[in-house]
Design an enzyme around this catalytic site. Structure first.
Site, PDB file in Angstrom:
ATOM      1  N   HIS A  89       1.219  -1.047  -0.019  1.00 38.85           N
ATOM      2  CA  HIS A  89      -0.185  -0.055   0.159  1.00 38.85           C
ATOM      3  C   HIS A  89       0.857   1.623  -0.231  1.00 38.85           C
ATOM      4  O   HIS A  89       1.448   1.649   1.684  1.00 38.85           O
ATOM      5  CB  HIS A  89      -1.310  -0.385   0.725  1.00 38.85           C
ATOM      6  CG  HIS A  89      -1.543   1.417   1.401  1.00 38.85           C
ATOM      7  ND1 HIS A  89      -2.269   1.784   2.531  1.00 38.85           N
ATOM      8  CD2 HIS A  89      -2.613   1.787   0.313  1.00 38.85           C
ATOM      9  CE1 HIS A  89      -3.195   3.261   1.957  1.00 38.85           C
ATOM     10  NE2 HIS A  89      -3.097   2.806   0.624  1.00 38.85           N
TER      11      HIS A  89
ATOM     12  N   LYS B 154       5.140   3.225   6.321  1.00 42.09           N
ATOM     13  CA  LYS B 154       4.332   3.616   7.371  1.00 42.09           C
ATOM     14  C   LYS B 154       4.136   2.740   9.583  1.00 42.09           C
ATOM     15  O   LYS B 154       2.953   2.998   9.770  1.00 42.09           O
ATOM     16  CB  LYS B 154       2.682   3.568   7.332  1.00 42.09           C
ATOM     17  CG  LYS B 154       2.351   4.112   6.038  1.00 42.09           C
ATOM     18  CD  LYS B 154       1.273   4.199   4.910  1.00 42.09           C
ATOM     19  CE  LYS B 154       1.733   3.168   3.972  1.00 42.09           C
ATOM     20  NZ  LYS B 154      -0.160   3.881   3.449  1.00 42.09           N
TER      21      LYS B 154
ATOM     22  N   GLN C  80      11.811  -1.150  -0.370  1.00 41.56           N
ATOM     23  CA  GLN C  80      12.716   0.023  -0.892  1.00 41.56           C
ATOM     24  C   GLN C  80      13.108   0.183  -2.573  1.00 41.56           C
ATOM     25  O   GLN C  80      12.900   0.345  -3.002  1.00 41.56           O
ATOM     26  CB  GLN C  80      13.632   0.479   0.284  1.00 41.56           C
ATOM     27  CG  GLN C  80      14.387   1.481  -0.497  1.00 41.56           C
ATOM     28  CD  GLN C  80      16.106   1.271  -0.720  1.00 41.56           C
ATOM     29  OE1 GLN C  80      16.498   2.695  -0.656  1.00 41.56           O
ATOM     30  NE2 GLN C  80      16.458   0.408  -0.095  1.00 41.56           N
TER      31      GLN C  80
END
Length: 175
Positions: A16, A65, A82
């Site tokens: 997400h 997050k 990443q």
């Protein structure tokens, strides 16, 4: 400033992504610099790289997050997630979503969710790459279409909850 969102995949390896992109000299650049200079416990923004000492362009700030719960989760964040974000940004440039000339003057902030239960590094990579590319495209095109938003308002759904049909206040049974 262009704001985008995308969710790709399912289960613990889903991605997400929320993106903010725009010129370094504008609000996106100010937010980018402010976020880089303001880490918090478990949430340390960093520049996404395609390889050590090869940052993706536009310069992209990876903001997790989810705080790493253990070494394996941290590896999923700093490794395949990443790499997927960096490759997705490069894909957006290669496809013309972000014009090549803007790659030198814009910045991207990618807020990234990696589930602590993620277990398949290749799936995490693929999902984050596609979600980043799609979020950036959505930011440029203004997606999603407002008609899709209005149509979904009566029965919102996400991987953790789906509203019952009876939750629609405009339905016959709730009038």
């Amino acid at each position: 400033m262009r704001i985008g969102e995308s969710f790709v995949g399912d289960g613990v390896n889903a991605a997400h992504i929320n993106t903010v992109a725009g010129p370094r000299s504008g609000p996106a650049g100010a937010a980018w610099a402010g976020a880089l200079a303001s880490p918090s416990a478990g949430h340390v923004p960093f520049v996404a790289v395609l390889a050590p000492s090869l940052p993706v362009k536009p310069l992209t700030l990876f903001v997790s997050k989810s705080a790493p719960v253990d070494d394996a989760h941290g590896t999923m964040i700093w490794g395949p997630a990443q790499a997927g974000v960096a490759a997705g940004v490069a894909d957006a440039v290669a496809e013309g979503v972000i014009p090549r000339g803007d790659a030198e003057t814009d910045v991207v902030i990618a807020a990234v969710w990696v589930n602590p239960g993620a277990e398949d590094a290749d799936a995490v990579y693929r999902n984050n790459r596609e979600a980043t590319r799609t979020a950036l495209r959505n930011g440029v095109t203004g997606g999603p279409d407002i008609e899709a938003v209005l149509a979904a308002r009566h029965r919102p759904a996400n991987p953790f909850y789906t509203a019952p049909e009876s939750a629609d206040p405009t339905s016959e049974e709730n009038r």
